[in-house]
Design a protein around this motif. Structure first.
Motif, PDB file in Angstrom:
ATOM      1  N   ARG A 218      -3.627   0.257   0.660  1.00  0.00           N
ATOM      2  CA  ARG A 218      -3.851  -1.079   0.812  1.00  0.00           C
ATOM      3  C   ARG A 218      -3.736  -1.542  -1.363  1.00  0.00           C
ATOM      4  N   GLY A 219      -3.599  -1.105  -1.439  1.00  0.00           N
ATOM      5  CA  GLY A 219      -3.144  -1.317  -3.034  1.00  0.00           C
ATOM      6  C   GLY A 219      -2.067  -1.286  -3.485  1.00  0.00           C
ATOM      7  N   MET A 220      -1.329  -0.223  -3.078  1.00  0.00           N
ATOM      8  CA  MET A 220      -0.037   0.004  -3.241  1.00  0.00           C
ATOM      9  C   MET A 220       0.769  -1.656  -2.616  1.00  0.00           C
ATOM     10  N   GLN A 221       0.321  -1.997  -1.084  1.00  0.00           N
ATOM     11  CA  GLN A 221       0.831  -3.084  -0.441  1.00  0.00           C
ATOM     12  C   GLN A 221       0.901  -3.996  -1.324  1.00  0.00           C
ATOM     13  N   ALA A 222      -0.482  -4.065  -1.544  1.00  0.00           N
ATOM     14  CA  ALA A 222      -0.779  -5.340  -2.403  1.00  0.00           C
ATOM     15  C   ALA A 222      -0.220  -5.570  -3.809  1.00  0.00           C
ATOM     16  N   GLY A 223       0.877  -4.776  -4.485  1.00  0.00           N
ATOM     17  CA  GLY A 223       0.728  -4.935  -5.606  1.00  0.00           C
ATOM     18  C   GLY A 223      -0.029  -4.302  -7.033  1.00  0.00           C
TER      19      GLY A 223
END
Length: 237
Positions: A218-223
């Protein structure tokens, strides 16, 4: 969008003890550090079958775990709406009316009692029947009406758990990501460790690598490095 958690009173609905930590452990730590109030409404708890040598954990053991987790996250209050084996993993046998009334007004940490600004519930797509009916009860209790007569939280969210991803068809990704720092992540993992009867070694949906992996995704998807994902049912700006 930046949320000032210091201004919020958060009410989390957990079908069973540990769901609030699995879905919101990072957010709870982040919000409390900012000065928010956090309350947890557990729906039920009872003796629970597990893979231990004994084959089950008792309700008393789970009560003791709740108290440790409550101190760990510094909750402002918590309650169990339907304690006992007659309800645990059987909430779908209760009338929706009873469940919705407990959520809306009949509990010490009900929506009417707490008047939260943020409500967070499990997602309806969970395979677990207690999760499903809890989600539906919160949905019913927060039905649209005149906000001058009934409390309307500005934000109504659904948290996710790794186990919820096991379903037919493509999984809907959460639309709201709450960034976590490493301290939030560690607090979430530490909270889960306090649920000693519920945490498992990897590979399991309640293992530490699973929780961290979902936060990384989820962090990756939010940058960002880490995040928890939430589905939005209402967000009043």
């Amino acid at each position: 969008m930046t949320i000032d958690w210091s201004q919020h009173r958060i009410l989390i609905f957990a079908p069973h003890p540990d769901d609030e930590t699995l879905g919101c452990g990072g957010l709870m730590n982040r919000a409390k550090a900012a000065g928010a109030e956090v309350y947890v409404q557990f729906m039920t708890v009872g003796d629970t079958a597990d893979v231990s040598p004994r084959g089950f954990s008792t309700a008393n053991e789970r009560y003791a775990e709740i108290k440790e987790v409550a101190d760990h996250f510094r909750w402002d209050g918590w309650d169990i709406a339907f304690p006992g084996d007659e309800y645990h993993l059987k909430l779908d046998a209760l009338p929706r009316f009873e469940l919705a009334n407990a959520v809306e007004r009949n509990s010490p940490v009900s929506i009417a009692a707490i008047e939260p600004t943020v409500v967070i519930a499990p997602h309806r797509t969970s395979y677990n029947q207690d999760h499903q009916v809890t989600a539906e009860a919160v949905h019913t209790a927060l039905r649209p009406s005149d906000n001058r007569k009934r409390h309307h939280p500005a934000a109504v969210l659904a948290y996710e758990e790794a186990a919820d991803q096991w379903r037919y068809g493509p999984a809907e990704s959460p639309g709201l990501m709450v960034e976590l720092d490493e301290a939030d992540m560690e607090a979430k993992l530490a909270g889960m460790r306090l649920y000693g009867t519920q945490i498992h070694e990897h590979p399991h949906t309640r293992s530490e690598p699973t929780l961290r992996s979902l936060a990384v995704l989820r962090g990756m998807q939010a940058g960002v490095a880490l995040a928890e994902g939430f589905h939005t049912m209402r967000l009043l700006a």
